[in-house]
Design a protein around this motif. Structure first.
Motif, PDB file in Angstrom:
ATOM      1  N   CYS A   1       0.868  -1.179   0.000  1.00 32.04           N
ATOM      2  CA  CYS A   1       0.000   0.000   0.000  1.00 32.04           C
ATOM      3  C   CYS A   1       0.907   1.232   0.000  1.00 32.04           C
ATOM      4  O   CYS A   1       2.093   1.131   0.302  1.00 32.04           O
ATOM      5  CB  CYS A   1      -0.916  -0.004   1.222  1.00 32.04           C
ATOM      6  SG  CYS A   1      -0.053   0.279   2.763  1.00 32.04           S
ATOM      7  N   LYS A   2       0.329   2.373  -0.360  1.00 30.35           N
ATOM      8  CA  LYS A   2       1.129   3.594  -0.503  1.00 30.35           C
ATOM      9  C   LYS A   2       1.031   4.439   0.764  1.00 30.35           C
ATOM     10  O   LYS A   2      -0.086   4.672   1.267  1.00 30.35           O
ATOM     11  CB  LYS A   2       0.555   4.397  -1.659  1.00 30.35           C
ATOM     12  CG  LYS A   2       1.594   4.997  -2.579  1.00 30.35           C
ATOM     13  CD  LYS A   2       0.877   5.985  -3.455  1.00 30.35           C
ATOM     14  CE  LYS A   2       1.061   5.854  -4.888  1.00 30.35           C
ATOM     15  NZ  LYS A   2       0.359   6.844  -5.677  1.00 30.35           N
TER      16      LYS A   2
ATOM     17  N   ASP B   1      -5.776   6.134  -3.108  1.00 29.96           N
ATOM     18  CA  ASP B   1      -5.845   6.613  -4.498  1.00 29.96           C
ATOM     19  C   ASP B   1      -7.175   7.299  -4.718  1.00 29.96           C
ATOM     20  O   ASP B   1      -8.223   6.748  -4.389  1.00 29.96           O
ATOM     21  CB  ASP B   1      -5.667   5.446  -5.475  1.00 29.96           C
ATOM     22  CG  ASP B   1      -4.228   4.939  -5.408  1.00 29.96           C
ATOM     23  OD1 ASP B   1      -3.332   5.762  -5.158  1.00 29.96           O
ATOM     24  OD2 ASP B   1      -4.028   3.728  -5.586  1.00 29.96           O
ATOM     25  N   GLU B   2      -7.108   8.498  -5.246  1.00 31.57           N
ATOM     26  CA  GLU B   2      -8.363   9.266  -5.465  1.00 31.57           C
ATOM     27  C   GLU B   2      -9.082   8.723  -6.689  1.00 31.57           C
ATOM     28  O   GLU B   2      -8.531   8.175  -7.567  1.00 31.57           O
ATOM     29  CB  GLU B   2      -8.047  10.761  -5.639  1.00 31.57           C
ATOM     30  CG  GLU B   2      -7.327  11.359  -4.431  1.00 31.57           C
ATOM     31  CD  GLU B   2      -8.064  11.183  -3.095  1.00 31.57           C
ATOM     32  OE1 GLU B   2      -9.295  11.294  -3.096  1.00 31.57           O
ATOM     33  OE2 GLU B   2      -7.417  10.950  -2.074  1.00 31.57           O
TER      34      GLU B   2
END
Ligand code: FAD
Ligand code: FES
Length: 265
Positions: free
Chosen positions: A234-235, A264-265
């Protein structure tokens, strides 16, 4: 140390349609487990499905030497899990991952579970109550029949609030909206949450808005469960907010500070 146990199933009961609680006799894992950690379960003795399935530790009973999982049947692996009977042997490795940090200064906490995400939070809430903390437990579900924990929480010592999407019980709306209304009225030292990604995004927003530390448990598809395959990354924010880096949910998580996670958008 990670334990690999060919453990005995004690019970495996459906609690509401498609949702089961399995109690497993595994004294060594029961001794070591902390809230937020998970098991990696070999759901069959065959090669299909080949990969283990990650499932959170829902509860543990040290005296009995048992741990429980609460799972929802969504595909082949969890379907196979639901077929286990008392006395069957099941191969589990655990306890894996990090845990929800219950720092001594976190005396008033809010715990927010959405849908099946409420599974790892009962263990956390009971540990927090047993160590003298004031716990507000918010459970969110589609409707009253989809609630999973109200029965256990009744006499737990937690203050319990319920949010249902259709308003059939408690607050009508999302658990994040209910948490926001509580944050307007009282202060918490920390918030803990597990549930669908949009809910966790909402928790991060509230954490920043009300300057309250929040810890969220993430779910990603997993391969090895022990940090070797990189399938679960994951970021997260890095470099003082200027950059991003990848972390492994299985070993760096599944629990992360909400402010660090980049959705994430
Ligand atoms: C750390 C961790 C803890 C978890 N704890 C629990 C728990 O306590 N109870 C529980 O019911 N589930 C939990 N999950 C999710 C659980 O691992 C998946 O539901 C399960 O692996 C699906 O396996 P399957 O073979 O039944 O379904 P599959 O056939 O593999 O997939 C069926 C559907 O489930 C979705 N899915 C598969 N894996 C995941 C996943 N990891 N996260 C979200 N969706 C997924 C797929 O997108 C697909 O739509 C957890 C996941 C992680 C990573
Ligand atoms: S599941 Fe293999 S590194 Fe996380």
């Amino acid at each position: 140390m990670i334990i690999d146990d060919n453990a005995r199933v004690i019970t495996n009961k459906m609690i509401i349609p498609a949702h089961y609680v399995m109690e497993i006799h595994s004294p060594d894992i029961a001794l070591k487990a902390l809230p937020g950690q998970f098991l990696h379960i070999k759901v069959t003795n065959n090669t299909s499905p080949l990969l283990r399935r990650p499932i959170s530790i829902h509860m543990r009973d040290r005296e009995k030497g048992s741990i429980s999982i609460l799972y929802r049947v969504v595909g082949t692996g969890t379907q196979l899990l639901s077929h286990y009977k008392p006395g069957d042997r099941i191969n589990i490795i655990g306890p894996l991952g990090n845990c929800f940090p219950l720092a001594a200064e976190f005396k008033r906490i809010a715990v927010v579970g959405g849908g099946i995400g409420t599974a790892p939070l009962l263990f956390l809430a009971l540990e927090a109550v047993n160590s003298g903390r004031d716990v507000l437990y918010i459970e969110g579900a589609r409707c009253r029949d989809a609630l999973l924990l109200s029965e256990h929480l009744g006499n737990s010592g937690c203050r319990v609030m319920v949010a249902t999407d259709d308003g059939s019980l408690g607050y009508r709306g999302f658990p994040t909206e209910l948490l926001k209304s509580r944050l307007e009225r009282e202060s918490f030292d920390a918030v803990y949450a597990c549930g669908p990604k949009p809910m966790l995004k909402g928790i991060k927003k509230l954490s920043l808005e009300y300057r309250t530390p929040a810890f969220i448990s993430l779910e990603e598809r997993m391969g090895c469960g022990i940090g070797a395959c990189l399938s679960c990354v994951c970021k997260v924010i890095a470099d003082g907010g200027r950059g991003a880096e990848y972390r492994k949910v299985c070993t760096d998580g599944p629990v992360f500070p909400a402010e660090a996670v980049m959705f994430d958008e």
